[in-house]
Design a protein around this motif. Structure first.
Motif, short mmCIF file in Angstrom:
data_model
loop_
_atom_site.label_atom_id
_atom_site.label_comp_id
_atom_site.label_asym_id
_atom_site.label_seq_id
_atom_site.Cartn_x
_atom_site.Cartn_y
_atom_site.Cartn_z
N ILE A 63 -5.31 -4.51 4.01
CA ILE A 63 -4.62 -3.36 3.42
C ILE A 63 -3.85 -3.78 2.16
N LEU A 64 -3.14 -4.90 2.24
CA LEU A 64 -2.35 -5.38 1.10
C LEU A 64 -3.24 -5.70 -0.11
N LYS A 65 -4.42 -6.23 0.14
CA LYS A 65 -5.34 -6.52 -0.96
C LYS A 65 -5.73 -5.22 -1.68
N HIS A 66 -6.02 -4.17 -0.90
CA HIS A 66 -6.34 -2.88 -1.50
C HIS A 66 -5.15 -2.34 -2.29
N ILE A 67 -3.96 -2.48 -1.75
CA ILE A 67 -2.76 -1.99 -2.42
C ILE A 67 -2.55 -2.71 -3.75
N ASN A 68 -2.71 -4.03 -3.76
CA ASN A 68 -2.47 -4.81 -4.96
C ASN A 68 -3.51 -4.60 -6.04
N GLU A 69 -4.69 -4.11 -5.65
CA GLU A 69 -5.75 -3.86 -6.62
C GLU A 69 -5.64 -2.47 -7.24
N ASP A 70 -4.68 -1.67 -6.77
CA ASP A 70 -4.51 -0.30 -7.26
C ASP A 70 -3.11 -0.14 -7.84
N ASP A 71 -3.02 0.22 -9.09
CA ASP A 71 -1.72 0.30 -9.78
C ASP A 71 -0.79 1.31 -9.12
N PHE A 72 -1.31 2.49 -8.75
CA PHE A 72 -0.49 3.52 -8.12
C PHE A 72 0.05 3.06 -6.77
N LEU A 73 -0.80 2.49 -5.93
CA LEU A 73 -0.36 2.05 -4.61
C LEU A 73 0.60 0.88 -4.71
N ARG A 74 0.33 -0.04 -5.64
CA ARG A 74 1.19 -1.22 -5.79
C ARG A 74 2.60 -0.82 -6.17
N LYS A 75 2.75 0.22 -6.98
CA LYS A 75 4.07 0.66 -7.43
C LYS A 75 4.80 1.49 -6.38
N ASN A 76 4.06 2.10 -5.45
CA ASN A 76 4.68 3.08 -4.57
C ASN A 76 4.78 2.69 -3.10
N VAL A 77 3.88 1.86 -2.59
CA VAL A 77 3.93 1.49 -1.17
C VAL A 77 4.99 0.41 -0.97
N ILE A 78 5.96 0.67 -0.10
CA ILE A 78 7.02 -0.31 0.14
C ILE A 78 7.00 -0.88 1.55
N GLY A 79 6.15 -0.33 2.42
CA GLY A 79 6.14 -0.84 3.78
C GLY A 79 4.88 -0.48 4.54
N ILE A 80 4.54 -1.32 5.52
CA ILE A 80 3.44 -1.06 6.44
C ILE A 80 3.96 -1.27 7.85
N HIS A 81 3.83 -0.25 8.68
CA HIS A 81 4.26 -0.36 10.07
C HIS A 81 3.03 -0.47 10.96
N ILE A 82 3.04 -1.47 11.86
CA ILE A 82 1.92 -1.69 12.76
C ILE A 82 2.23 -1.03 14.10
N GLU A 83 1.41 -0.06 14.49
CA GLU A 83 1.61 0.63 15.76
C GLU A 83 0.95 -0.15 16.88
N ASP A 84 1.25 0.22 18.13
CA ASP A 84 0.80 -0.54 19.29
C ASP A 84 -0.72 -0.63 19.41
N ASP A 85 -1.42 0.39 18.96
CA ASP A 85 -2.89 0.41 19.08
C ASP A 85 -3.56 -0.14 17.82
N GLU A 86 -2.85 -0.99 17.09
CA GLU A 86 -3.36 -1.61 15.87
C GLU A 86 -3.83 -0.57 14.86
N LYS A 87 -3.02 0.48 14.74
CA LYS A 87 -3.19 1.43 13.66
C LYS A 87 -1.99 1.30 12.74
N TYR A 88 -2.16 1.75 11.51
CA TYR A 88 -1.20 1.36 10.48
C TYR A 88 -0.63 2.59 9.76
N GLN A 89 0.65 2.47 9.45
CA GLN A 89 1.38 3.56 8.82
C GLN A 89 2.03 3.04 7.54
N LEU A 90 1.86 3.79 6.45
CA LEU A 90 2.40 3.38 5.15
C LEU A 90 3.68 4.13 4.84
#
Length: 239
Positions: A156-183
């Motif tokens: 996920i972080l690799k995708h974020i860093n390759e995108d200018d919009f996401l890199r500037k705006n995403v500040i956190g990733i939360h890992i849920e119990d079932d290995e699903k992810y929240q931005l």
């Protein structure tokens, strides 16, 4: 008896060149280290300092000033510098003036893990310790930290860093119990349920299309949850 002066001149010239080469090699081998320079290549933020590098060299060599060149093993010095967990690679060479120069490439963090143990995830997906000298402005990773979830987070972080919009705006990733992810986003109140790491390109493209339209309609503040989990859809929950 006639002499071939050209052959004699060539012979004398060879002797002179050989003597000068031997003298130069001897002087070069006897040249001592007069100073030490540390350069950080391509680094705006320093996670280690020149003082830390010099301290590492002193611990291993007791100081390198005035050490004759012939006693230096540059490859070994490079490996010593690379034992520092902040260092990705090091190149060491001696200049003509006797300056021992170290060119250092630092490891670059792309996410910060906030769990039972705290550390960075670097650009190669490896663990990197936190630095006392600088705190990286990277997304904070929280939730259920496991080996598998860290592999997913790296993707996920690799995708974020390759995108200018996401890199500037995403500040956190939360890992849920079932290995699903929240931005979590910098300026918005809603969270983005990403689901798993399948079809990330499609999910992010769908989200950016939604974001652009909601920004134009001035409705971003109406949403509490934006879900990208469903096939090729953006499902929103209003406040």
């Amino acid at each position: 008896m006639r002499f071939n002066w050209n052959i004699i001149k060539l012979f004398v010239l060879i002797i002179c060149i050989t003597g000068l080469y031997a003298f130069s090699n001897k002087r070069n081998a006897e040249r001592a280290v007069h100073g030490i320079t540390v350069r950080f290549v391509g680094a705006e933020n320093l996670y280690l300092t020149e003082v830390m590098v010099n301290k590492l060299l002193i611990q291993n060599y007791g100081g390198l000033r005035n050490v004759p060149k012939e006693k230096l093993v540059l490859n070994t010095i490079e490996k010593v510098i690379e034992t520092n967990e902040m260092v990705k690679s090091a190149q060491v060479y001696l200049t003509i003036n006797g300056e021992l120069t170290s060119k250092i490439v630092q490891r670059q963090p792309i996410g910060r893990i906030e769990g039972n143990s705290k550390f960075y995830l670097d650009e190669e997906g490896k663990r990197m310790p936190l630095s006392e000298n600088h705190s990286a402005r990277v997304p904070i990773i929280t939730g259920k930290i496991t080996g598998k979830s860290l592999e997913d987070v790296y993707v996920i972080l690799k995708h974020i860093n390759e995108d200018d919009f996401l890199r500037k705006n995403v500040i956190g990733i939360h890992i849920e119990d079932d290995e699903k992810y929240q931005l979590k986003f910098r300026l918005e109140n809603f969270v983005v349920n990403l689901g798993d790491v399948e079809d990330l390109d499609k999910k992010f493209n769908n989200f950016k299309a939604f974001y652009a339209k909601a920004t134009k309609d001035k409705t971003l503040e109406d949403y509490q949850i934006v879900s990208l989990e469903f096939n090729n859809q953006v499902v929103c929950t209003k406040i």
